[in-house]
Design an enzyme around this catalytic site. Structure first.
Site, mmCIF file in Angstrom:
data_model
loop_
_atom_site.group_PDB
_atom_site.id
_atom_site.type_symbol
_atom_site.label_atom_id
_atom_site.label_comp_id
_atom_site.label_asym_id
_atom_site.label_seq_id
_atom_site.Cartn_x
_atom_site.Cartn_y
_atom_site.Cartn_z
ATOM 1 N N SER A 84 0.819 -1.200 0.000
ATOM 2 C CA SER A 84 0.000 0.000 0.000
ATOM 3 C C SER A 84 0.857 1.256 0.000
ATOM 4 O O SER A 84 1.971 1.266 0.559
ATOM 5 C CB SER A 84 -0.908 0.010 1.238
ATOM 6 N N TYR A 98 -2.286 -0.236 10.010
ATOM 7 C CA TYR A 98 -2.474 -0.783 8.659
ATOM 8 C C TYR A 98 -1.193 -0.655 7.852
ATOM 9 O O TYR A 98 -0.728 -1.618 7.229
ATOM 10 C CB TYR A 98 -3.623 -0.051 7.962
#
Length: 360
Positions: A149, A174
């Site tokens: 990501s 995350y």
């Protein structure tokens, strides 16, 4: 150098296959003759399960059009090692695309447990299964492609973001789990010679997307007459990437695995790579929302005389967020010929038209 990986006559495992990117990838794979596609997803309730089932219904219908392609869906959690090893023992996947993950920056602040389970334990199970796919001299997995990501860049101020940049200071759990995935994949590539490629996705959007994404949430609120909050007082920029461009990039990457080589120490040089995959053109969030509302009016999701100014509020930056994302995609362009083609207006138009059809 890349090792050519032929897709035809191969078995491809796609985890997170009911998810936004996963379902779109499977949809495109279905059009390739003589491919066996194994999809797995746990259909969790992070957002509406009905939307995930809707995607699966599209895949079921599409698979009927391609009798030369085999498609199997398995409901299961990649954090369950028994399920993963059963899939590997039964289907012997040649290519693995790991897209299953608990997504969302803000959700990780209040619900960390699910990120540890899915993003760390789940990915560990995938790596272990890939490792053991070579047992007893078997050919095993030719290429592991997995989702990272743009969140790994944290608060980096240097733009555009390059895979050469340091990413040691994540601002959300995350992001930390995604950076951990990259480290784990590198370790397994080094120890077990598993060709692995990580893709750092940049703000993927499009029809049948994730309702927790800003453009989707904005649409829901505007349609309901609620106020939308634009963070950092509108001084945010995002490198929006249309989902079809993402899928095109994944398909190209699948077919070129990092080459296996032996170093001077007679040990494997890790067949490992990381790439940014994004639009390469950051857009100010206020400009993005302006185009979005124009397309929502055009699609008749919003009325022609909608007072947009009365429904927006500029607010401070929120915890875990970053002001800018901007992908340097030169390496992906050079190695795979990746070039996103969908303009922001084209992409938002397709989203608005789908939203009208699905919700109204």
């Amino acid at each position: 150098m890349k090792q050519n990986v032929v897709i035809n006559d191969k078995t491809i495992l796609v985890t997170g296959s009911a998810g936004f990117i996963g379902a779109n990838l499977v949809y495109h794979l279905l059009s390739i003759p003589h491919v066996t596609i194994i999809g797995i997803d746990n259909l969790n309730d992070y957002y509406a399960v009905s939307l995930k089932k809707y995607r699966l219904g599209i895949l079921d219908k599409e698979s009927e059009k391609h009798p030369d392609t085999k498609y199997h869906f398995i409901k299961g959690n990649i954090a369950d090692s028994k399920i993963i090893f059963h899939i590997f023992d039964l289907y012997h996947p040649d290519i693995v695309v790991n897209l299953a993950a608990q997504a969302g920056v803000r959700y990780s602040i209040t619900n960390p447990d699910v990120y540890i389970e899915s993003n760390l334990l789940g990915f560990y199970n995938i790596l272990e299964a890939c490792r053991h796919s070579y047992d007893d001299g078997a050919k095993g997995v030719e290429h592991l492609v997995y989702a990272s990501s743009s969140s790994v860049y944290g608060g980096n101020k240097k733009v555009p973001f390059s895979t050469e940049d340091q990413v040691d200071h994540p601002v959300s759990l995350y992001a930390a789990t995604k950076k951990s995935n990259e480290l784990m994949a590198y370790c397994y590539a080094k120890l077990y010679n598993i060709p692995s490629t990580g893709l750092r996705f940049f703000t993927v959007y499009g029809p049948v997307g994730r309702p927790d994404m800003a453009y989707f949430g904005f649409t829901d609120k505007l349609r309901a007459g609620k106020i939308i909050q634009i963070f950092n007082y509108g001084h945010c920029e995002r490198d929006f990437t249309y989902v079809d461009d993402i899928v095109e990039g994944i398909l190209r990457v699948i077919q070129g695995a990092p080459e296996r080589k032996i170093g001077e120490d007679k040990l494997p040089i890790p067949p490992y790579a990381i790439y940014n995959i994004g639009g390469g053109h950051p857009v100010n969030l206020l400009d993005f929302v302006d185009v979005l509302q124009q397309e929502l009016i055009r699609a008749k999701v919003l009325p022609q005389n909608y007072d947009f100014e009365a429904h927006k509020k500029l607010v401070p930056m929120q915890l875990g967020d970053v002001p800018v994302t901007y992908a340097d995609t030169k390496a992906l362009e050079s190695d795979y010929g990746y070039c996103p083609k969908t303009t922001l207006r084209e992409g938002l138009r397709k989203f608005a038209e789908w939203y009208k059809e699905y919700y109204m």
